[in-house]
Design a protein around this motif. Structure first.
Motif, PDB file in Angstrom:
ATOM      1  N   TYR A 163     -12.915  -1.142  -3.076  1.00  0.00           N
ATOM      2  CA  TYR A 163     -11.805  -0.455  -3.734  1.00  0.00           C
ATOM      3  C   TYR A 163     -12.407   0.476  -4.783  1.00  0.00           C
ATOM      4  O   TYR A 163     -13.432   0.158  -5.394  1.00  0.00           O
ATOM      5  N   MET A 164     -11.745   1.568  -5.058  1.00  0.00           N
ATOM      6  CA  MET A 164     -12.143   2.504  -6.117  1.00  0.00           C
ATOM      7  C   MET A 164     -13.604   2.930  -5.949  1.00  0.00           C
ATOM      8  O   MET A 164     -14.341   3.041  -6.928  1.00  0.00           O
ATOM      9  N   ALA A 178      -4.392  -3.270  -0.390  1.00  0.00           N
ATOM     10  CA  ALA A 178      -4.841  -2.078   0.339  1.00  0.00           C
ATOM     11  C   ALA A 178      -5.765  -2.440   1.502  1.00  0.00           C
ATOM     12  O   ALA A 178      -5.673  -1.851   2.585  1.00  0.00           O
ATOM     13  N   GLY A 236      -8.463   6.056  -1.742  1.00  0.00           N
ATOM     14  CA  GLY A 236      -9.339   5.858  -0.581  1.00  0.00           C
ATOM     15  C   GLY A 236     -10.024   4.505  -0.652  1.00  0.00           C
ATOM     16  O   GLY A 236     -10.346   3.995  -1.736  1.00  0.00           O
ATOM     17  N   LEU A 237     -10.260   3.934   0.512  1.00  0.00           N
ATOM     18  CA  LEU A 237     -10.848   2.598   0.588  1.00  0.00           C
ATOM     19  C   LEU A 237     -12.010   2.643   1.570  1.00  0.00           C
ATOM     20  O   LEU A 237     -11.891   3.257   2.637  1.00  0.00           O
ATOM     21  N   ASP A 245      -1.502  -5.708  -4.125  1.00  0.00           N
ATOM     22  CA  ASP A 245      -1.213  -7.045  -4.644  1.00  0.00           C
ATOM     23  C   ASP A 245      -1.583  -7.077  -6.130  1.00  0.00           C
ATOM     24  O   ASP A 245      -2.627  -6.538  -6.517  1.00  0.00           O
ATOM     25  N   LEU A 298       0.424   4.673  -8.204  1.00  0.00           N
ATOM     26  CA  LEU A 298       0.301   4.593  -6.744  1.00  0.00           C
ATOM     27  C   LEU A 298       1.549   4.063  -6.042  1.00  0.00           C
ATOM     28  O   LEU A 298       1.616   4.060  -4.821  1.00  0.00           O
ATOM     29  N   ILE A 346      -8.078   6.951   3.861  1.00  0.00           N
ATOM     30  CA  ILE A 346      -7.377   7.665   2.780  1.00  0.00           C
ATOM     31  C   ILE A 346      -5.874   7.430   2.930  1.00  0.00           C
ATOM     32  O   ILE A 346      -5.334   7.544   4.036  1.00  0.00           O
ATOM     33  N   SER A 347      -5.214   7.116   1.823  1.00  0.00           N
ATOM     34  CA  SER A 347      -3.750   6.900   1.822  1.00  0.00           C
ATOM     35  C   SER A 347      -3.295   6.038   2.997  1.00  0.00           C
ATOM     36  O   SER A 347      -2.366   6.385   3.722  1.00  0.00           O
ATOM     37  N   GLY A 358       0.786  -1.318  -7.240  1.00  0.00           N
ATOM     38  CA  GLY A 358       0.357  -1.021  -5.866  1.00  0.00           C
ATOM     39  C   GLY A 358      -0.360  -2.234  -5.286  1.00  0.00           C
ATOM     40  O   GLY A 358      -1.001  -3.009  -6.013  1.00  0.00           O
ATOM     41  N   PRO A 400       0.790  -1.238   0.000  1.00  0.00           N
ATOM     42  CA  PRO A 400       0.000   0.000   0.000  1.00  0.00           C
ATOM     43  C   PRO A 400       0.820   1.285   0.000  1.00  0.00           C
ATOM     44  O   PRO A 400       0.265   2.364  -0.021  1.00  0.00           O
ATOM     45  N   ILE A 448      -5.111  -8.427  -7.092  1.00  0.00           N
ATOM     46  CA  ILE A 448      -6.353  -7.881  -6.533  1.00  0.00           C
ATOM     47  C   ILE A 448      -6.606  -6.530  -7.176  1.00  0.00           C
ATOM     48  O   ILE A 448      -5.874  -5.559  -6.926  1.00  0.00           O
ATOM     49  N   PHE A 449      -7.600  -6.499  -8.053  1.00  0.00           N
ATOM     50  CA  PHE A 449      -7.931  -5.289  -8.826  1.00  0.00           C
ATOM     51  C   PHE A 449      -6.675  -4.643  -9.420  1.00  0.00           C
ATOM     52  O   PHE A 449      -6.528  -3.424  -9.385  1.00  0.00           O
TER      53      PHE A 449
HETATM   54  C1  LIG Z   1      -6.589  -0.168  -9.077  1.00  0.00           C
HETATM   55  S1  LIG Z   1      -6.826  -0.535  -7.403  1.00  0.00           S
HETATM   56  C2  LIG Z   1      -5.388  -1.405  -7.037  1.00  0.00           C
HETATM   57  C3  LIG Z   1      -5.478  -2.238  -5.818  1.00  0.00           C
HETATM   58  C4  LIG Z   1      -4.176  -2.925  -5.470  1.00  0.00           C
HETATM   59  N1  LIG Z   1      -3.812  -3.896  -6.472  1.00  0.00           N
HETATM   60  C5  LIG Z   1      -4.224  -3.552  -4.102  1.00  0.00           C
HETATM   61  O1  LIG Z   1      -4.132  -4.789  -3.992  1.00  0.00           O
HETATM   62  O2  LIG Z   1      -4.322  -2.829  -3.122  1.00  0.00           O
HETATM   63  C6  LIG Z   1      -6.573   1.026  -6.671  1.00  0.00           C
HETATM   64  C7  LIG Z   1      -7.450   1.240  -5.455  1.00  0.00           C
HETATM   65  O3  LIG Z   1      -6.911   0.605  -4.318  1.00  0.00           O
HETATM   66  C8  LIG Z   1      -7.198   1.345  -3.178  1.00  0.00           C
HETATM   67  N2  LIG Z   1      -5.942   1.724  -2.548  1.00  0.00           N
HETATM   68  C9  LIG Z   1      -4.712   1.415  -2.970  1.00  0.00           C
HETATM   69  N3  LIG Z   1      -3.778   1.859  -2.097  1.00  0.00           N
HETATM   70  C10 LIG Z   1      -4.462   2.465  -1.099  1.00  0.00           C
HETATM   71  C11 LIG Z   1      -4.068   3.123   0.088  1.00  0.00           C
HETATM   72  N4  LIG Z   1      -2.784   3.239   0.436  1.00  0.00           N
HETATM   73  N5  LIG Z   1      -5.032   3.638   0.877  1.00  0.00           N
HETATM   74  C12 LIG Z   1      -6.330   3.525   0.549  1.00  0.00           C
HETATM   75  N6  LIG Z   1      -6.743   2.902  -0.559  1.00  0.00           N
HETATM   76  C13 LIG Z   1      -5.836   2.383  -1.376  1.00  0.00           C
HETATM   77  C14 LIG Z   1      -8.004   2.566  -3.602  1.00  0.00           C
HETATM   78  O4  LIG Z   1      -9.368   2.225  -3.492  1.00  0.00           O
HETATM   79  C15 LIG Z   1      -7.572   2.678  -5.052  1.00  0.00           C
HETATM   80  O5  LIG Z   1      -8.553   3.360  -5.800  1.00  0.00           O
END
Ligand SMILES: C[S@@+](CC[C@H](N)C(=O)[O-])C[C@H]1O[C@@H](n2cnc3c(N)ncnc32)[C@H](O)[C@@H]1O
Length: 474
Positions: free
Chosen positions: A389-390, A334, A447-448, A305, A252, A417-418, A303, A227, A308-309
């Protein structure tokens, strides 16, 4: 750094040792092992020194010290119990510009001798800047246990093969060849074999590499960067980053993580949007394949895994269809990172027995109307946690879907957030407030959403110290 680290070649150079006690004997042993021409100044020579003298290994110069004895010495070590004498040796060596070490007297040392692990030609030196020899020895014990006894023989065999590798492989393929041969597992296996067998193994690998075309050596490591925090990377990810020829990374991925890549690896930000231009997924596929076909080790860094998305599956399918070798290194997703750093256990015996990771993209009306929508009533129902996510930009649509599916408007929600970074912010609320919570999220930060009874636990279990300037918002 108080001392400049250096290994000095003293073969056939005159070195002066003042003293012939136990400590002096240890120093003499090292000086002799390194091929120095050892000259001793001491009142008398004990058993071992006498033996060395008779053998012609050391020369007994004199019983008493005088500055003239320095002569052409290139290094001086004083190991006597006489502090006055040690000081005189030090002063004489300093004025003659000869590096000097007075054992156990840091102030009288131009150089210090480290604790050593000797797997010659591999040598590991450990120094504590003269502060604690005992600590240095303790560290040596730890490292000793890590290094196979036959390590030196592997290094010598690698040295013997170097010239042939240069003749057989073009420069851009040599490092990759050695990285393939000198994996930790392989070094351990080789170190148990005879010199002849080690040479044979390296030779056979070289023959195989010479017969290959460069496509066969190129490969892609699909790596999860977690993350954001560098200390949440896996050891495998760190290792692979250190080997990369080129790193293709998403937006990211933090600078802190990118800085761990091999220094001369090319870095390409494939997530960057400059104006309207950014690389499409197809362009990223092509780039991975074209770089690997140059025989390079491509690290595709994502970013969280990669599975995962992260579109990791599509990227692997493309690599497989184009015959490129690949591996996958998992990362902390995340959901796991944000949950841990906001004190929200995603499952809990009292509150949630099942967990879903969902993309917020499908919350919009279009997806709902064409039947590809998600069964929100099921995912966020009693005893469940849904991590979205997203989902921040879809917060209003998400609330509508959840309420429409019969979810309790007072069901707890947390927006992280972050997550895990120094900028982490956590907003707590309920489903009905989703749009309001989302409106507080700073633009450009990921943000999650965590939806379910467990989301409320963060207000009491959260542990991360939030920077003062962010506290009012949280
Ligand atoms: C395209 S997805 C990738 C997810 C990534 N593969 C994972 O396993 O975390 C991107 C989304 O992950 C979430 N995300 C990734 N890093 C984050 C973080 N540090 N804090 C909060 N949400 C995060 C957000 O919802 C973001 O829009």
């Amino acid at each position: 750094m108080d001392y400049f680290p250096l290994f000095m070649n003293i073969r056939d150079l005159p070195v002066l040792l003042v003293g012939a006690g136990r400590v002096a004997e240890r120093k003499a042993r090292l000086l002799l092992a390194a091929g120095g021409e050892v000259r001793v100044v001491a009142r008398s020579l004990n058993g071992q020194f006498r033996h060395w003298q008779e053998n012609g290994d050391v020369r007994w110069l004199a019983a008493e010290w005088s500055d003239g004895l320095l002569d052409d010495a290139r290094l001086v070590i004083a190991a006597t119990a006489d502090t006055e004498l040690n000081r005189r040796v030090y002063d004489a060596a300093e004025s003659a510009g000869v590096p000097v070490n007075v054992v156990d007297d840091k102030a009288l040392c131009r150089f210090i001798t480290p604790a050593m692990i000797d797997r010659s030609p591999v040598q590991v030196a450990i120094a504590t800047g003269g502060s604690s020899p005992v600590l240095a020895r303790r560290i040596r014990g730890w490292i000793e246990r890590l290094l196979p006894l036959g390590l030196g023989r592997v290094a010598l065999a690698a040295g013997r093969a170097r010239e042939r590798v240069k003749q057989v492989l073009p420069p851009e393929r040599r490092r990759g060849f050695w990285e393939g041969v000198l994996t930790e597992q392989h070094i351990r296996r080789l170190s148990l074999q005879s010199d002849h067998e080690i040479d044979g193994q390296i030779g056979r690998r070289l023959d195989a590499a010479a017969g290959d075309d460069s496509t066969a050596n190129g490969r892609v490591s699909l790596v999860g960067a977690g993350p954001g925090r560098a200390d949440l990377l896996t050891l495998r990810a760190l290792h692979v980053l250190g080997q990369a020829d080129v790193v293709l990374h998403d937006r990211l991925v933090s600078d802190e993580v990118l800085d761990l890549a091999r220094r001369d690896a090319d870095r390409i930000d494939v997530g960057k949007r400059a104006g309207n231009h950014h690389r499409t997924q197809e362009q990223i596929h092509e780039l991975m394949v074209s770089e690997a076909r140059k025989g390079r080790h491509v690290v595709r860094l994502k970013g969280g895994d990669p599975f995962i998305f992260g579109r990791g599956g599509e990227e692997l399918e493309f690599l497989r269809d184009h015959g490129i070798a690949y591996e996958v290194v998992p990362g902390i997703t995340a959901a796991a990172g944000c949950a841990a750093y906001s004190g929200i256990p995603l499952t809990h015996r009292k509150h949630a027995q099942s967990l879903s990771f969902v993309t917020g993209h499908l919350a919009d009306a279009l997806a709902e109307s064409d039947g590809s929508g998600i069964d929100w009533g099921h995912l966020a129902g009693p005893g469940r946690t849904a991590v979205v996510y997203m989902g921040v930009r879809q917060a209003a649509a998400l609330r509508d879907r959840l309420l429409g599916a019969g979810i309790d408007p007072a069901l707890p929600v947390a927006l992280v957030i972050s997550g895990t970074s120094d900028r982490q912010q956590v907003f707590h609320g309920v489903v009905d407030e989703l749009p309001r919570l989302a409106s507080r999220a700073p633009r450009g930060e990921p943000g999650l959403l965590i939806i379910g009874q467990v989301a409320s636990l963060g207000s009491t279990l959260g542990w991360l110290q939030v920077p003062a300037e962010l506290q009012s918002a949280a």
